[in-house]
Design an enzyme around this catalytic site. Structure first.
Site, mmCIF file in Angstrom:
data_model
loop_
_atom_site.group_PDB
_atom_site.id
_atom_site.type_symbol
_atom_site.label_atom_id
_atom_site.label_comp_id
_atom_site.label_asym_id
_atom_site.label_seq_id
_atom_site.Cartn_x
_atom_site.Cartn_y
_atom_site.Cartn_z
ATOM 1 C CB SER A 1 -0.899 0.018 1.241
ATOM 2 O OG SER A 1 -0.108 0.162 2.416
ATOM 3 N N GLY A 2 2.127 1.159 0.285
ATOM 4 C CA GLY A 2 2.963 2.334 0.463
ATOM 5 C C GLY A 2 3.107 2.734 1.918
ATOM 6 N N GLY A 3 2.337 2.095 2.799
ATOM 7 C CA GLY A 3 2.371 2.452 4.216
ATOM 8 C C GLY A 3 3.731 2.272 4.846
ATOM 9 C CG PHE A 4 7.522 -0.829 5.454
ATOM 10 C CD1 PHE A 4 7.664 -1.133 6.797
ATOM 11 C CD2 PHE A 4 8.658 -0.789 4.657
ATOM 12 C CE1 PHE A 4 8.916 -1.393 7.346
ATOM 13 C CE2 PHE A 4 9.909 -1.048 5.190
ATOM 14 C CZ PHE A 4 10.036 -1.346 6.535
ATOM 15 C CG ASP B 1 -0.367 -0.803 6.955
ATOM 16 O OD1 ASP B 1 0.057 -0.371 5.856
ATOM 17 O OD2 ASP B 1 0.269 -1.612 7.647
ATOM 18 N N GLY C 1 3.900 -4.820 10.672
ATOM 19 C CA GLY C 1 4.529 -4.261 11.856
ATOM 20 C C GLY C 1 5.437 -5.204 12.609
ATOM 21 C CG ASP D 1 7.199 -8.922 0.966
ATOM 22 O OD1 ASP D 1 7.983 -7.979 0.747
ATOM 23 O OD2 ASP D 1 6.388 -8.906 1.909
ATOM 24 C CB CYS E 1 21.885 -24.642 -6.289
ATOM 25 S SG CYS E 1 20.797 -23.389 -7.007
ATOM 26 C CB CYS F 1 24.622 -23.688 -9.021
ATOM 27 S SG CYS F 1 24.543 -22.595 -7.575
#
Length: 373
Positions: free
Chosen positions: A96-99, A149, A219, A269, A307, A312
């Site tokens: 949302s851009g809140g962080f 938020d 949060g 994420d 891997c 690799c």
């Protein structure tokens, strides 16, 4: 349930809260638990979209705040939406851009209306309201959009955290009212409440009344000690409905992924894999490898014998060190591809382990080999 998203619970672990599920969106299916690579500016840094997909990534995250500032959501909308703009035909989640606004510190001011902030690009002044965040995400056309938020810092006083999570609920109500594209975009609410379990429970109770297609835990991982974070997370999932996806925002180290899955989280994420890559660090089955280290100068073995990624299979530590020491972009490309494949493959193994009811055994095996986190 939203027409834009459905969740199917496939299997639950018999000894933990871990669960295996499937999310269906307009742009495809997501097997959970899932790690989402971050493409902040409509690109996963140093990678082509087809290479991200080739690592097994089924969904990526892009950033509302950054795309609002540059190039502007109107340009993305005119281009046909974010999927077409960046040539990614699988699901996309936008935050949302809140962080990002929270992280601006003194460059922002929070009011009931929204957040006033200065652009990190040119210092210009902006106001982001819940309605603005939803409008930008509607323009972007992502499959999953997040409510606006407030993410409080650690530590924060109880009185402030209480006012903050209640404001987040009021902002969610405005987001729900403004969001009109419900057939194609699923809106997730975000639980807040800082490090106070009673407020976490209250926040969850308030946001789940909106009957949304999914919910996030926000949060956390904002500077608090790991033991506090896990103690809070222990209960958070229990406050959320079991028939909807649960998303722990901004978490991506291998140990936090395992601990989150064990507590019933479905989605994660983090910018970690590509950020580490740009600093010459690789995640491997035997722990981190810092390719800058002189001991790799004549090490012609791959980063990780276990891997299956392109890096690799074709290149040695010595070559990667040579690239990094000479500031060659190819090093960041190879290490980014490897690190994303490592986490995506780890999540594939976690899903298989849950299906076979041996999650704790796989976790123990992984931790024993990985060593220090």
């Amino acid at each position: 349930m939203s027409k834009a998203l459905s969740y199917q619970l496939i299997k639950t672990d018999s000894r933990t809260k871990a669960r295996r599920g499937r999310i269906t969106t307009p742009h495809g299916t997501i097997e959970t638990p899932v790690f989402m690579p971050v493409g902040t500016q409509a690109t996963v840094k140093a990678m082509k979209p087809e290479d991200v997909a080739a690592q097994g990534a089924e969904i990526i995250l892009s950033n509302t705040y950054h795309l609002y500032l540059r190039p502007g959501s109107d340009i993305v909308r005119e281009a046909g939406g974010l999927h077409k703009f960046m040539n990614w035909n699988k699901p996309i989640l936008t935050d949302s851009g809140g962080f990002q606004v929270f992280s601006l510190g003194k460059m922002r001011k929070i009011t009931e209306e929204g957040v006033k902030f200065q652009s990190y690009i040119d210092g210009s002044r902006h106001m982001m309201r819940p309605e603005d965040s939803i409008q930008v995400q509607n323009d972007l056309g992502s499959d999953i959009i997040m409510a606006f938020d407030e993410c409080v810092s650690y530590p924060s006083e109880r009185r402030y955290v209480e006012a903050s999570y209640k404001r987040t609920t009021r902002w969610l109500e405005r987001c729900v009212k403004y969001h009109k594209n419900t057939d194609k975009q699923a809106l997730f609410g975000i639980m807040q409440g800082g490090m106070f379990k009673d407020m976490r429970a209250e926040s969850a109770k308030e946001i789940t009344q909106f009957d949304l297609p999914g919910y996030a835990i926000g949060g956390l991982s904002v500077g608090e000690p790991k033991e506090i974070m896990l103690d809070i997370l222990d209960d958070c999932v229990d406050y959320l409905p079991s028939d909807r996806p649960r998303y722990l925002m901004g978490v991506g180290t291998p140990d936090y992924l395992f601990e989150g899955v064990e507590r019933g989280v479905d989605m994660f994420d983090c910018v970690l894999p590509t950020r580490l890559a740009r600093h010459g660090v690789a995640l491997t089955s035997h722990g981190k490898v810092n390719i800058k280290n002189a001991r790799y100068e004549r090490d012609f073995s791959p980063l990780d014998e276990e891997c299956d990624c392109y890096c690799c299979q074709n290149y040695s530590k010595a070559y990667l060190r040579h690239l990094f020491k000479n500031n060659e972009i190819f090093c960041a490309m190879l290490l980014s591809e490897h690190n994303i494949r490592f986490l995506v493959h780890m999540m594939e193994n976690i899903r298989e382990a849950i299906e076979e009811d041996r999650f704790l055994e796989y976790k123990r095996e992984f931790y024993d080999k990985y060593g220090e986190f």
